[in-house]
Design an enzyme around this catalytic site. Structure first.
Site, PDB file in Angstrom:
ATOM      1  N   HIS A 118      41.677  45.405  41.887  1.00  0.00           N
ATOM      2  CA  HIS A 118      40.827  45.031  43.019  1.00  0.00           C
ATOM      3  C   HIS A 118      41.571  44.095  43.978  1.00  0.00           C
ATOM      4  CE1 HIS A 118      36.890  44.080  44.922  1.00  0.00           C
ATOM      5  NE2 HIS A 118      37.479  42.914  45.153  1.00  0.00           N
ATOM      6  N   GLU A 119      42.178  43.062  43.434  1.00  0.00           N
ATOM      7  CA  GLU A 119      42.860  42.106  44.307  1.00  0.00           C
ATOM      8  C   GLU A 119      44.096  42.713  44.955  1.00  0.00           C
ATOM      9  OE1 GLU A 119      41.080  39.638  44.955  1.00  0.00           O
ATOM     10  OE2 GLU A 119      39.733  39.878  43.261  1.00  0.00           O
TER      11      GLU A 119
ATOM     12  N   HIS B  57      43.103  44.879  47.876  1.00  0.00           N
ATOM     13  CA  HIS B  57      42.734  44.087  49.055  1.00  0.00           C
ATOM     14  C   HIS B  57      43.905  43.937  50.033  1.00  0.00           C
ATOM     15  CE1 HIS B  57      38.671  42.722  49.017  1.00  0.00           C
ATOM     16  NE2 HIS B  57      38.736  42.065  47.867  1.00  0.00           N
TER      17      HIS B  57
END
Length: 883
Positions: free
Chosen positions: A303-304, A307
């Site tokens: 997820h990070e 980003h």
């Protein structure tokens, strides 16, 4: 007297910034209590801003040390400095440089926002508004700047100095100090700024992008824990590969650093090139982490990293657009995990999470649209609605326009808005262009709160051999939105004959595309579709794959549910059939406990489960999901009003007991067959076998407490991994008595000093559904290992009690509510973000039966009236009370 609610910020009031900041040069000299920050900002007036506006910069608790404009000190009359703002009254019309010096106290920063200390390290957290706690700034996401950061520190205290972007320079200084310079060439908003300084160990890796660019990877952890970061590194490499293949996104810097810290308000932060993580999402070993921990690490690392493009290269124009980065990136990490693991099981898990968190949020006083139109404290809008429902909207969009048009739209979005701060309208415009469809109706999903209810009514005409399906949608009122519009949603379906064969969709009421894809679009309040040329009344499988985030009623009758559980080729709907049968049984038992009906006959349900478990092609991970009954939170949500947690607990326990007793021989065979052997692996297949084995153990103990206790003690002693050991401890926790006491003592003795494992020890005790647990939680708050300064420990004990133990949290004497209110009021001055998140456990108070409802309201009013309440907690309390 209540505190006045914080002032609202409204989307309709958005104005472009009056000034832009092209470059930011930071010189930060780290010190535990007096860190000096010199910020050199190159500013110019924004052509889209107000031509005569003064320069107003944001601050939070700052003390100005010096201020210069183009190298000259400003006279006192030329500016006004306060802890929360810095105003330069008449800034030049031409571009100018502002030099601002501030002092900050990392040791004293208990809010963990801005620059603070975690263990022996300095670190930052600037989303959403933490940068203004470091220096005065235009702290808003639509001000994008190129940052160069010089970090200086005592070399013995902080030999590692990390910043955003690429390393530029480093060297030693007199007095045992040293420095490092980092430059991020990509313009970014201030919330993505980060630095870390400390004495850290690390593991290294490398990655070569599709275009041949070599990237150095590093994960920094406490010394001695390097080996526990190996899985996170593996997940990072796989994430980088997947994003290139699935979305065509390459990494753009020379280095990528991850740092794990023990004090963190959230899960992780995507700062450009320097991701800072809560260490629970980095550190893992077979002896300390469960299968779910490994899956969580994989998902959060991904997820990070994702980003980098959906959040960093393209950020959000304002915080109302938060879903544009978070919902989209959740969708991307869900797709990654689905490809890495079992797509079917992942989908079931994601829907479980959605229903447990977002559906609950949508039905209470904290309900808000995916893109809210106002907020009072932005920290309180990092919610399941923004994240999980935001991801579901992206998934629906893909379903509606098809995979190819979706990929073209994503490519267009990356191309058109790279380097900008975008809006939901910008995003949707790309898919309207790629698909040739008008998405204005679909956009209502972003502005309308609440979970839609779709009623499905069928009528079988044996003479015409046709089935009529009428879908009718409605959305209940939510705070500030009494009138609701019909939404555009995909309803995926299939028809089966009595042998389980899928039937062709023949209909004059559906388009050829709808029939070929098996997806009906519902865009009006009601739509009827008639399916023809059917050999007999079919079994209808509706909302396959959970194609829209809605509530579907009514469930099919029991006979159809049993058939769907047996042969539906959509795994989600097979699982949903089992959930619906369980819900129906539990609510029948609730009625029986109230003297309003008879205990149900669930023999057909049990037989269907037995057939599933006996099948040669049984997928253990899927079977474990099917055997996992709806939680008490699920039951409360479905009941909707006058909820009595005690009676729900009793009815659910009765089904567990009967199910465990009925299937006991098969469950014992499964428990023995899937006993762990050989070395541990966190892969999906191995995790699925352990999951089924441990669900079997839970049900055995429910049906036969003595036998379950024996098996659990044996498993606890023999377990070679944390997954099996913790599952056994969970079973013993419910069994009680001397075995439980002995096991908890042994567990603590074994893992004392390992914070992440001791978090599990706290959480498990907090969720024991016994009257004595509230007292136990109070006692554990006095335990030497408990601290209100550590968010993970707070969530492990207080959060687990409030969200994972409904019968005790909602105790009839109000003791659970009193405990929560006491903690929130004590914690609020130190860490308002965590305090506010704890208080949201009372978001469903209006659904409780009258006595509990009054007690919960009293606790909320007590918090709302607390002196000096933070904006974070005041916002939650006043919204929950409807003030």
């Amino acid at each position: 007297m209540r505190n006045p609610p914080p002032q609202a910020v409204r989307l309709c009031d958005y104005l472009p910034p009056d000034f832009l900041i092209d470059t930011v040069e930071l010189d930060i000299s780290l010190h535990r209590t007096e860190t000096r920050v010199l910020a050199r900002l190159r500013l110019r007036r924004n052509p889209e801003g107000r031509a005569d506006a003064p320069l107003k910069l944001d601050g939070d608790g700052l003390a100005l040390q010096s201020l210069k404009l183009d190298g000259c000190s400003l006279a006192a009359a030329d500016y006004e400095a306060a802890p929360d703002s810095l105003v330069v009254h008449a800034p030049p019309a031409q571009p100018f440089t502002l030099e601002i010096e501030t002092l900050v106290d990392p040791n004293g920063n208990t809010q963990l926002s801005g620059l603070y200390r975690s263990g022996s390290a300095y670190c930052t957290q600037c989303e959403a508004e933490g940068f203004r706690r470091i220096t005065y700034f235009l702290d808003r996401p639509d001000v994008l700047s190129v940052y160069t950061t010089r970090i200086e520190a005592d070399k013995g205290e902080a030999p590692v100095l990390l910043g955003n972007g690429n390393p530029v320079e480093a060297g030693d200084l007199p007095g045992g100090r040293h420095y490092a310079v980092w430059r991020d060439p990509f313009p970014k908003p201030s919330y993505l700024f980060a630095l870390v300084g400390g004495d850290l160990g690390r593991i290294e890796g490398d990655f070569t992008t599709a275009s041949g660019k070599k990237v150095k990877l590093a994960i920094h952890v406490e010394h001695g824990k390097e080996s526990r970061a190996d899985y996170a590194m593996d997940a990072l490499v796989r994430s980088m590969q997947w994003d290139e293949q699935a979305f065509g996104r390459e990494y753009d810097l020379d280095v990528f650093n991850v740092v794990a810290v023990s004090d963190f308000n959230m899960g992780a932060m995507e700062n450009k090139g320097l991701n800072i993580f809560n260490d629970k999402y980095v550190l893992a070993s077979p002896q300390t982490a469960t299968d779910s921990d490994y899956a969580g690490i994989e998902a959060v690392i991904a997820h990070e990293y994702f980003h980098n493009w959906t959040g960093n290269r393209i950020t959000c124009r304002d915080w109302f657009q938060l879903c544009l980065k978070e919902g989209l990136t959740v969708f991307r990490d869900q797709e990654f995990s689905s490809d890495q693991r079992s797509r079917a099981v992942k989908r079931i898990g994601d829907v479980r999470t959605l229903r447990l968190t977002q559906f609950v949020e949508d039905s209470g006083p904290l309900a808000h649209p995916v893109r809210p139109d106002l907020y009072r404290e932005i920290n309180n809008f990092y919610t399941a609605t923004v994240y999980e429902k935001g991801a579901e909207i992206i998934r629906m969009l893909k379903t509606l326009i098809g995979d190819e048009a979706f990929r073209r739209g994503m490519d267009l979005y990356f191309e058109r808005f790279d380097g900008t701060a975008a809006t939901v309208e910008n995003f949707l415009s790309c898919f309207a262009e790629s698909s040739g469809r008008d998405l204005s109706h679909f956009a209502v999903w972003y502005s309308q709160a609440g979970t839609p209810l779709v009623r499905a009514e069928t009528s079988w005409d044996p003479a015409a051999r046709s089935l009529s399906l009428t879908l009718t949608q409605s959305t209940p009122p939510t705070p500030g939105q009494s009138e609701k519009k019909p939404l555009q949603m995909p309803i995926t379906l299939a028809l089966f004959d009595d042998k389980g064969e899928k039937l062709a969709l023949v209909s004059d009421d559906a388009t050829p595309e709808e029939k070929s894809r098996g997806t009906i679009e519902l865009s009006t309040q009601s739509r009827t579709v008639r399916f023809k040329q059917l050999p007999a009344r079919p079994t209808l499988s509706l909302l396959r794959g959970f194609s829209a985030p809605i509530r579907l009623e009514p469930a099919p009758d029991n006979a159809d549910l049993v058939r769907l559980l047996a042969f539906d080729d959509d795994p989600f709907n097979r699982w949903q059939a089992a959930q619906s049968l369980a819900l129906r049984s539990i609510f029948a038992r609730v009625a029986a406990l109230r003297g309003e009906g008879q205990t149900p006959d669930d023999s057909a349900f049990y037989a269907a489960l037995q057939r599933l478990l006996d099948a040669n092609d049984m997928d253990p991970a899927f079977a474990a999901q099917v055997l996992s009954l709806p939680s008490e939170i699920d039951l409360a949500r479905e009941m909707g009003e006058n909820v009595d947690p005690d009676i729900l607990f009793s009815a659910r326990s009765a089904l567990r007991q009967e199910l465990g007793g009925t299937l006991k021989p098969l469950l014992e065979e499964i428990h023995a067959r899937f006993e762990s052997s050989g070395s541990y692996s966190p892969d999906a297949s191995s995790a699925g076998r352990r999951s089924l084995r441990n669900v079997a153990l839970d049900l055995i103990a429910a049906g036969d407490k003595a036998r379950g206790g024996v098996l659990a003690e044996r498993q606890f002693e023999a377990a070679s991994n944390m997954t099996d050991r913790l599952a056994a401890l969970s079973t013993l926790a419910l069994a009680g008595g001397e075995p439980r006491q002995r096991a908890f003592a042994q567990f603590y003795q074994t893992y004392q000093g390992d914070a992440l494992v001791i978090d599990k020890w706290f959480a498990l005790q907090a969720t024991i559904p016994e009257e004595a647990t509230t007292t136990l939680v109070r006692e554990l708050m006095r335990h030497p290992d408990f601290s209100l300064a550590n968010p993970n420990r707070i969530r492990a004990l207080i959060g687990a009690f409030c969200s994972g133990n409904p019968t005790r949290f909602h105790a009839l004497d109000g003791s659970g509510y009193e405990l929560l209110a006491n903690v929130v009021l004590e914690l609020d001055p130190k860490n308002p973000q965590v305090a506010a998140r704890l208080l949201s456990a009372l978001r469903t108070w209006r659904t409780l039966e009258p006595k509990r409802r009054a007690l919960a309201e009293s606790a909320l009013k007590r918090v709302a009236a607390g002196p000096g309440l933070s904006r974070d907690v005041s916002d939650i309390a006043t919204r929950a009370l409807g003030i």
